[in-house]
Design a protein around this motif. Structure first.
Motif, PDB file in Angstrom:
ATOM      1  N   ASP A  16       0.859  -1.181   0.000  1.00 54.72           N
ATOM      2  CA  ASP A  16       0.000   0.000   0.000  1.00 54.72           C
ATOM      3  C   ASP A  16       0.897   1.235   0.000  1.00 54.72           C
ATOM      4  N   GLY A  17       0.369   2.360  -0.494  1.00 56.39           N
ATOM      5  CA  GLY A  17       1.104   3.607  -0.460  1.00 56.39           C
ATOM      6  C   GLY A  17       2.073   3.757  -1.616  1.00 56.39           C
ATOM      7  N   ASP A  18       2.741   4.909  -1.642  1.00 59.69           N
ATOM      8  CA  ASP A  18       3.714   5.225  -2.678  1.00 59.69           C
ATOM      9  C   ASP A  18       5.013   5.671  -2.020  1.00 59.69           C
ATOM     10  N   GLY A  19       6.066   5.730  -2.827  1.00 63.25           N
ATOM     11  CA  GLY A  19       7.338   6.200  -2.311  1.00 63.25           C
ATOM     12  C   GLY A  19       8.281   5.058  -1.982  1.00 63.25           C
ATOM     13  N   TRP A  37      -0.599  -0.844  13.798  1.00 64.34           N
ATOM     14  CA  TRP A  37      -0.340   0.467  14.384  1.00 64.34           C
ATOM     15  C   TRP A  37       0.705   1.236  13.570  1.00 64.34           C
ATOM     16  N   HIS A  38       1.637   0.515  12.958  1.00 60.50           N
ATOM     17  CA  HIS A  38       2.701   1.144  12.183  1.00 60.50           C
ATOM     18  C   HIS A  38       2.281   1.394  10.739  1.00 60.50           C
ATOM     19  N   VAL A  42       2.827   4.821   8.305  1.00 62.09           N
ATOM     20  CA  VAL A  42       3.902   4.819   7.312  1.00 62.09           C
ATOM     21  C   VAL A  42       3.362   4.866   5.886  1.00 62.09           C
ATOM     22  N   ALA A  43       2.250   4.152   5.617  1.00 63.29           N
ATOM     23  CA  ALA A  43       1.699   4.104   4.261  1.00 63.29           C
ATOM     24  C   ALA A  43       1.234   5.495   3.847  1.00 63.29           C
ATOM     25  N   GLY A  44       1.591   5.877   2.649  1.00 59.99           N
ATOM     26  CA  GLY A  44       1.269   7.206   2.143  1.00 59.99           C
ATOM     27  C   GLY A  44       2.539   7.821   1.620  1.00 59.99           C
ATOM     28  N   PRO A  45       3.355   8.428   2.519  1.00 58.39           N
ATOM     29  CA  PRO A  45       4.645   8.929   2.042  1.00 58.39           C
ATOM     30  C   PRO A  45       5.601   7.798   1.680  1.00 58.39           C
ATOM     31  N   TYR A  46       5.315   6.597   2.183  1.00 60.25           N
ATOM     32  CA  TYR A  46       6.123   5.424   1.870  1.00 60.25           C
ATOM     33  C   TYR A  46       5.212   4.297   1.386  1.00 60.25           C
ATOM     34  N   VAL A 240       7.157   5.212  18.885  1.00 62.94           N
ATOM     35  CA  VAL A 240       8.038   4.346  18.106  1.00 62.94           C
ATOM     36  C   VAL A 240       7.906   4.648  16.618  1.00 62.94           C
ATOM     37  N   THR A 241       6.680   4.843  16.144  1.00 61.96           N
ATOM     38  CA  THR A 241       6.512   5.133  14.721  1.00 61.96           C
ATOM     39  C   THR A 241       7.049   6.517  14.366  1.00 61.96           C
ATOM     40  N   ASP A 242       6.979   7.455  15.298  1.00 64.01           N
ATOM     41  CA  ASP A 242       7.606   8.761  15.050  1.00 64.01           C
ATOM     42  C   ASP A 242       9.102   8.603  14.820  1.00 64.01           C
TER      43      ASP A 242
END
Length: 253
Positions: A16-19, A37-38, A42-46, A240-242
């Protein structure tokens, strides 16, 4: 839904997502729910890729034994099938060991984020690992702190449902556990990608000392303590995701 093949084993994955690509690698027994949760953060910019280890979910469950070398080859099959030229690897427990093996053997890994991972199977407490199995009594106690479990009982029920749908059981789960406890690491000084190691201060499976040792042995490794147990990266997912996004942004500038 896409599947890759490593010889005669079919491996299910989702993207999923792009980048730039970020690949999540599951711990022993756990299904893709582990990264819920991650994934959204993350999905979207990556681009995110989540795959079921052999023996889990919609991937095949061949007879064992399994080992980190074979699981790294499975990951290579997934990335090749999806046309990924390079990827940031995020692994937990056994998944972290697979990430280490993959980074040493193949040339697609850009960075490593390792949760509750030891640098050797000798550092894994097998009895505590087995206590996390879906069919073990109180299987969530070693994964999450009492405060986290008591704060949101509804979430614990949802996790139990996700596990019933997705987690590995029986011989397949045992084969994954054996792969973790038998892990013989490659020369860690040869793994030169940026690597961040996060460890639970109360993790009964991988001690803080074992995770700290791994971070120290990686040339570009850093260690970070997190309150909680073996799934501390879920308990403190926002923080953690930040940190994960900060690493990804730094490596893709």
């Amino acid at each position: 839904m896409p599947t890759a093949r490593n010889r005669d084993v079919s491996l299910y994955y989702e993207a999923d997502g792009d980048g730039p690509t970020v690949v999540f690698i599951n711990d022993v027994g756990y299904g893709a729910w582990l990264w819920g949760w991650h994934y959204d953060a993350v999905a979207g910019p990556y681009e995110t890729v989540v795959w079921d280890l052999r023996g889990t979910g919609r991937s095949d469950a061949p007879a064992g034994p399994y080992d980190a070398d074979t699981l790294a080859a499975d990951l290579e099959a997934v990335l090749a099938d999806h046309g990924v030229g390079s990827a940031h690897l995020v692994g937990a427990g056994l998944g972290g060991m697979v990430a280490l093996e993959y980074a040493h053997q193949y040339n697609r890994a850009r960075s490593l984020t390792l949760y509750c991972t030891a640098g050797s199977g000798d550092a894994v407490d097998r009895a505590e690992l087995d206590a996390l199995a879906l069919d073990a009594p109180s299987s969530l106690e070693g994964a999450f702190s009492p405060a986290f479990r008591e704060h949101d009982p509804d979430l614990m029920e949802r996790i139990a449902g996700w596990r019933a749908d997705e987690d590995a059981t029986g011989a397949a789960r045992d084969a994954q556990a054996n792969a973790m406890t038998a892990f013989d690491p490659p020369p860690l000084y040869e793994i030169t990608q940026p690597a961040e190691v996060y460890y639970g201060l109360d993790d009964p499976v991988v001690s803080p000392a074992a995770a700290q040792s791994l971070a120290a042995d990686l040339p570009r490794g850093t260690g970070e303590a997190v309150e909680g147990r073996h799934c501390c990266f879920i308990e403190h997912a926002p923080a953690v995701t930040d940190r994960l996004l900060a690493l990804l942004d730094e490596q893709t500038e």
